[in-house]
Design an enzyme around this catalytic site. Structure first.
Site, PDB file in Angstrom:
ATOM      1  N   GLU A 146      -1.415   1.038  -1.364  1.00 55.41           N
ATOM      2  CA  GLU A 146      -1.583  -0.252  -2.037  1.00 55.41           C
ATOM      3  C   GLU A 146      -0.255  -1.001  -2.146  1.00 55.41           C
ATOM      4  O   GLU A 146      -0.089  -1.860  -3.011  1.00 55.41           O
ATOM      5  CB  GLU A 146      -2.177  -0.092  -3.447  1.00 55.41           C
ATOM      6  CG  GLU A 146      -3.282   0.938  -3.581  1.00 55.41           C
ATOM      7  CD  GLU A 146      -4.582   0.520  -2.903  1.00 55.41           C
ATOM      8  OE1 GLU A 146      -4.582  -0.506  -2.209  1.00 55.41           O
ATOM      9  OE2 GLU A 146      -5.586   1.237  -3.088  1.00 55.41           O
ATOM     10  N   ASP A 193      -4.931  -4.290   6.294  1.00 58.63           N
ATOM     11  CA  ASP A 193      -5.811  -3.134   6.312  1.00 58.63           C
ATOM     12  C   ASP A 193      -6.471  -3.066   7.680  1.00 58.63           C
ATOM     13  O   ASP A 193      -7.068  -4.058   8.120  1.00 58.63           O
ATOM     14  CB  ASP A 193      -6.956  -3.327   5.298  1.00 58.63           C
ATOM     15  CG  ASP A 193      -6.531  -2.956   3.901  1.00 58.63           C
ATOM     16  OD1 ASP A 193      -5.769  -1.992   3.753  1.00 58.63           O
ATOM     17  OD2 ASP A 193      -6.978  -3.631   2.959  1.00 58.63           O
TER      18      ASP A 193
END
Lengths: 251, 539
Positions: free
Chosen positions: B198, B359
């Site tokens: 993250e 991502d």
């Protein structure tokens, strides 16, 4: 724990034993005591001896707390304890010193972070202070789902619009199921395309049915090819849409 | 050409980074399991299309560069024989459904053509997976690494959000060292860099990265712009931390081109609509054989419509027109980056850098046309080598010997930019439990590391370490925070910490139940070479 430049999260559990000790120590001051979270502030993170502090009144049943803190890029140290009516403070558990991130350029180094108590394992959160976003120029959405959902991608049924205020989502579709049976060794075609038979010679085919007139010739040919039987099915679908209600409904 | 001459010839570097991650989901105790579909869908829609695109570029001798992080949990699942078998069963189901769709849509030509395309795609996917790769995708990624075009990097062992961990640096060390060891085991060499789960950075992490032999990591934009002190050219140059490990900052414009809800590429009306799936659209009885045991409707990977826009009915998807659009968007992205690099080049005394991380699962799974976009982008950028240079992070570091020094600001790429996605009133109950387990494991690791525990104790400690690592996955806090598959995520934390507690209790009471231990080892079978001592203090 540090959530962001303006919010800390603390959790704790106080054992009955330490509470008993507090009671003994406070003596008469025990009556009318209040639970508080005392926060020492080290602006800029400087570990000065005389740090400011402020108190937050706690619900005695609370096991954790979100804490609004005044300065980004500063160090904080918290303790929970009892404040007697005469102002005597009896601390029960103390945290490590934690440091909030900056919202601007800053220079100093970091310290650890964690609130520790005599024993841990707290119950699920029951108390809450609302959230507030730090000013951040780079908040660009976290996950794809979030972004796509809020994007130009309404998820609606085929013949409806996404529900607006007071609207109602509605879809209706029609499929045609065509079934029958023939000799198990016959060859079956529907609209000229071969269709597989089950072992007992029965068959089922389903079609999504568009508007309009559909001609669906079905033919079975005997295994030796000498006899061919045809059944022509003709089906019509017509779809009309109506909306009743306020003038702008479903617009 | 010398490095200096080369530096002058190109106005700047573009470093594309893809981060591939899924949490460890593997349930041998059930014949089929809904959440295992996360992996299967990502293989079909992201990992295989991405491999295919990159391999095609290699075959065509396109000199591209890309950094790809493969999280250790994802690597463990891609390498797991049980999940490999189940993926084929899953694909066979999809092929079967697509075949029925070919027949069912015959009266509606545009849908019929699409159904045939899906049938073809799924069969082809199966062939590639089973035959070309022999079910093993990791060696294929490794082969791409051998060409030098792809730099494989790692991530936290189970994608734990590092800033909210207690007992640091021990817990950080475990996440990072286990990841590095797993990476070397799978890909034949240690990783040069690490994608912080993250992008969660807190001060001190860089020292553990250094200790693990890593050379770089990535932070969100404000991690660099609010660094102490911020580098002069902000995210357009790497920031060397005092430990020697470099921090790369995410370029906000590159992020916005893709992520902006208003004008991000994936929202284009010609692209495939993610939310219109036959699993939600078609008659229930027809779909029932393809749904999971509980019979809840779910996406089944056949989607007929494009985003369309406006309020009218959705239009049928068109593969060809969508692909054209993806190529246009690749061109647009490239033009914008070139323009920015040219601007920076005029002012900077070193080759400017743009770091564009995403991502991986965005491409193909969420944004169906994403793999085409990547391939087109890499192809076009390689053709435009005078204006833009594709680099891996290592290459850029090698070319800029003089780097600004400083410490990034604590940050993440989640909403709000810090920890609120993983710490809010829905998921904060997790942390007292995690912190208690973290404290206990560190304490036990210290105690037992000094003695030489008997083999069952050794195994129990290492399994307890696996269970804790699994409970730490940021995915659970994220899911609970978003309110999506809350029961599953909560159940996972409870299961792992429950196993952790059982193992620790048995260990302390010197009553290790070897049957239960073997069962846990079989269930949570990742990281076979993990040693609990990674949690111990280092003197």
């Amino acid at each position: 724990m540090v959530r962001d430049p303006y919010w800390l999260h603390a959790y704790w559990e106080v054992t009955p034993r330490s509470l008993r000790r507090a009671r003994e120590s406070l003596g008469e001051g025990w009556d009318g005591h209040r639970w508080i979270l005392r926060v020492h502030v080290y602006p800029g993170g400087e570990p000065r001896a005389s740090a400011d502090h402020f108190d937050v009144a706690l619900n005695p049943d609370a096991r954790n707390w979100y804490l609004r803190v005044p300065h980004p890029s500063s160090a904080y140290e918290g303790s929970i304890g009892l404040l007697a009516r005469d102002g005597t403070y009896y601390p029960l558990a103390r945290s490590e010193r934690v440091r909030t991130p900056g919202t601007e350029v800053e220079e100093t180094a970091d310290l650890h972070w964690d609130l520790h108590a005599e024993t841990e394992v707290a119950a699920p959160a029951t108390d809450r202070i609302g959230r507030e976003l730090p000013s951040s120029e780079s908040v660009l959405g976290f996950g794809a789902s979030e972004t796509l959902q809020s994007g130009e991608a309404p998820s609606s049924g085929d013949v409806t619009r996404p529900p607006g205020e007071g609207d109602v989502r509605f879809t209706a579709e029609a499929e045609l199921i065509l079934y029958g049976s023939t000799e198990p060794d016959a060859r079956l075609t529907i609209q000229g395309k071969p269709v597989a038979l089950r072992r007992d010679g029965t068959f089922t085919v389903r079609f999504q049915l568009p508007d309009g007139l559909q001609r669906i010739p079905c033919s079975a040919t005997s295994a030796d090819g000498r006899v061919r039987r045809t059944i022509d099915l003709v089906v019509e679908r017509r779809t009309d849409f109506r909306t009743e209600g306020p003038e702008d409904a479903g617009r | 050409m010398t490095a200096a001459a080369e530096g002058r010839s190109a106005p700047g570097d573009l470093c594309l980074v893809l981060h591939a991650h899924l949490p460890f989901v593997r349930h041998p105790e059930h014949p089929r399991f809904l959440e295992e579909d996360w992996l299967f869908e990502a293989i079909t829609e992201t990992y295989l299309p991405l491999l295919e695109a990159l391999e095609r570029l290699v075959d065509d001798c396109v000199p591209f560069r890309l950094a790809l992080s493969i999280s250790p949990t994802l690597a463990a699942m891609l390498d797991d024989p049980l999940l490999q078998d189940r993926y084929l069963v899953h694909l066979d189901d999809r092929i079967d459904l697509a075949a029925r769709e070919v027949s069912r849509t015959r009266l509606i030509p545009p849908l019929h053509a699409l159904a045939r395309s899906y049938h073809r795609i799924f069969r082809r996917t199966r062939r590639r997976y089973a035959e070309r790769y022999g079910r093993r995708l990791l060696p294929a990624f490794r082969a791409l690494q051998e060409t030098g075009a792809v730099e494989l990097i790692t991530c936290g062992a189970t994608h734990g959000f590092l800033p909210l961990m207690s007992r640091r640096p021990n817990t950080w060390r475990a996440q990072i060292h286990v990841a590095v060891a797993e990476h070397a085991r799978h890909f034949g060499r240690p990783p040069s860099g690490l994608w912080l789960p993250e992008c969660g950075y807190d001060r001190g992490i860089e020292e553990i990265l250094h200790e693990a032999g890593l050379r770089y990591f990535f932070v969100e934009t404000h991690g660099i712009t609010r660094a102490s002190p911020p580098p002069r050219w902000e995210v357009h140059e790497p920031l060397r931390t005092p430990s020697g490990v470099a921090a790369f900052g995410r370029d906000p414009d590159s992020a916005a081109s893709v992520w902006s809800a208003r004008d991000g590429y994936p929202g284009d009306p010609r692209y495939r609509e993610f939310y219109r799936d036959v699993g939600f659209d078609l008659e229930y009885g027809y779909l029932r054989p393809y749904l999971h045991g509980d019979g809840a409707r779910t996406g089944l990977g056949i989607k007929y419509y494009r985003i369309t826009g406006g309020h009218g009915p959705k239009q049928p998807y068109d593969f060809g027109r969508a692909a054209e659009r993806a190529a246009m968007h690749a061109e647009d992205f490239l033009e914008k980056r070139k323009r920015r690099l040219a601007e920076l080049r005029g002012r900077m005394d070193r080759p400017p850098l743009i770091v564009a991380p995403y991502d991986a699962e965005l491409f193909g799974h969420w944004w169906f046309e994403g793999p085409i976009w990547i391939e087109e982008l890499l192809r076009r950028a390689a053709r435009d080598a005078d204006a833009i240079r594709l680099v891996t992070p290592s290459e850029h570091l090698g070319r800029t010997p003089e780097q600004a020094t400083g410490l990034p600001c604590p940050s993440s790429w989640g909403r709000g930019g810090f920890a609120e996605v993983w710490l809010n009133d829905r998921n904060d109950w997790i942390y007292p439990h995690l912190h208690r387990a973290e404290g206990r494991l560190v304490e036990l690791a210290n105690r037992f590391a000094r003695s030489a525990p008997a083999p069952p104790a050794e195994r129990a400690l290492s399994q307890a370490a696996r269970e804790l690592l699994l409970a730490q996955s940021s995915d659970w806090a994220f899911i609970i925070g978003m309110g999506t598959m809350v029961d599953y995520a909560t159940g996972r934390i409870e299961a792992h910490l429950g196993r952790f507690d059982m193992l620790v209790r048995a260990l302390l009471e010197e009553r290790i139940d070897e049957r239960a231990l073997s069962e846990f080892e079989e269930k949570d079978n990742l990281f076979p070479s993990l040693d609990y001592r990674v949690f111990a203090d280092r003197i």
